[in-house]
Design an enzyme around this catalytic site. Structure first.
Site, short mmCIF file in Angstrom:
data_model
loop_
_atom_site.label_atom_id
_atom_site.label_comp_id
_atom_site.label_asym_id
_atom_site.label_seq_id
_atom_site.Cartn_x
_atom_site.Cartn_y
_atom_site.Cartn_z
N THR A 121 3.97 -2.03 -1.34
CA THR A 121 2.55 -1.83 -2.22
C THR A 121 1.92 -0.56 -1.52
OG1 THR A 121 0.30 -2.50 -2.22
CG2 THR A 121 1.63 -3.37 -0.25
N TYR A 145 -3.69 -7.65 4.06
CA TYR A 145 -2.55 -7.51 2.99
C TYR A 145 -1.57 -6.28 3.34
CZ TYR A 145 -0.27 -6.79 -1.23
OH TYR A 145 0.51 -6.43 -2.37
#
Ligand code: UDP
Length: 333
Positions: A121, A145
């Site tokens: 990501t 995250y």
């Protein structure tokens, strides 16, 4: 292509991006074997190959899946993704996102499977120092995250340096849109993403949309993001797989559209596409949101011939609207 290369184990293949990749694999004559625990994915999104129900941390379930299907490669999508939840429940994220990959890599080693496409990501970059973001940007994530995804990138580098593993870590920007035929789309619960929430508000479901922050240092004060159509993202995965199958070294690469749009620009496009107003109320900034995220695609173009064709906002939102209208049982306008 060898027979082995015709089967791919898709871990998390019942989720939003995984299911679109399964559809794209099947269209190429590759069998996607979905391995999913249905913690957030959907049974109705498993349509293009066999299903193995299991958890990525369950070694016996993984061994059985490798034994039964003998995949030539693995694509790994299964992860906790909601940034706010990560701050509240970090152990859940480290267990699923990081320990899950330890378990998966161990099973791949036992099975002699050496190719992996991994969902990373742009959240691994944190606050951008230089825009657009190239892969050379320092990776200093600002939330749990992003840190779990970066930890996996480091793990993959270590393992591939020591063993036969070859991997592609694909750093997604904002995945959006739906299959153009309306067959599958984005169905998170709870839904935290901008485009489905804006469509929901336009459809008159669930009240006005919350716009998180209009005081950013951007042209209209709202955050700028790089929205990549999920079908373009899927094409990037197939290209990455091809590269690994043809002997490439491991690599990490951005996948975005290379264009940035503000929240207000997206809301305007939602109004144009749906022909309905988007009721909206302004709220304070959401913790952890960078003002602008934008991908430099030079590496993706060079390595993967990546050329996103459906990622203009009108097409992304049009495809998403077609899917959601059907999912929400709305009549055609
Ligand atoms: N956003 C918003 N309202 C929402 C969802 C998102 O204002 O209901 C904003 C969010 O603050 C960010 C942008 O839209 O600036 C994109 O957020 P999203 O959650 O879709 O993706 P992210 O960039 O966080 O991965």
């Amino acid at each position: 292509m060898t027979d082995e290369a015709r089967t791919v184990l898709v871990v998390g293949g019942a989720g939003y991006i995984g299911a679109h990749v399964c559809k794209a694999l099947a269209a190429r004559g590759i069998v996607p074997v979905v391995f999913d625990n249905f913690s957030s994915g959907h049974r109705h999104a498993v349509r293009w190959g066999p299903l193995v129900e299991g958890d990525v941390r369950d070694a016996a379930a993984l061994d059985a899946a490798f034994e039964a299907h003998r995949p030539g490669a693995v694509m790994h999508f299964a992860a906790c993704i909601e940034v706010g939840e990560g701050e509240r429940e970090p152990l859940k994220f480290w267990d699923n996102n990081v320990a899950g990959v330890v378990s998966l890599l161990a099973a791949m080693k036992r099975a002699g499977c050496e190719r992996l496409v991994f969902s990373s990501t742009c959240a691994t970059y944190g606050e951008p120092q230089t825009l657009p973001l190239t892969e050379a940007e320092p990776q200093t994530p600002v939330n749990v995250y992003g840190r779990t995804k970066l930890a996996v990138e480091r793990m993959l580098a270590d393992v591939s340096a020591a063993e036969g593993l070859r991997y592609a870590a694909l750093r997604y920007f904002n995945a959006a849109g739906a299959s153009p035929d309306g067959e599958i789309g984005e169905e998170h619960d709870p839904e935290t993403h901008l485009i489905p929430n804006a469509l929901k508000a336009a459809a008159g479901l669930g009240g006005p949309m919350k716009l998180f922050g209009d005081d950013y240092d951007t042209p209209d004060g709202t955050c700028v993001r790089d929205y990549i159509h999920v079908m373009d993202l899927a094409a990037g995965h197939l290209a990455a797989l091809d590269r690994l199958w043809t002997g490439s070294e491991s690599f990490a690469c951005n996948l975005g559209s290379g264009r940035g749009f503000s929240v207000r620009e997206i809301l305007k496009t939602v109004e144009t596409v749906t022909g309905r107003p988007v009721p909206c109320e302004t709220h304070p900034r959401r913790p952890g949101d960078a003002a602008t995220l934008l991908a430099d695609l030079t590496l993706a173009r060079g390595l993967l011939d990546f050329a996103p064709a459906r990622s203009d906002p009108e097409t992304v939102i049009g495809d998403a609207w077609r899917f959601h209208r059907r999912a929400w049982g709305l009549a055609d306008d």
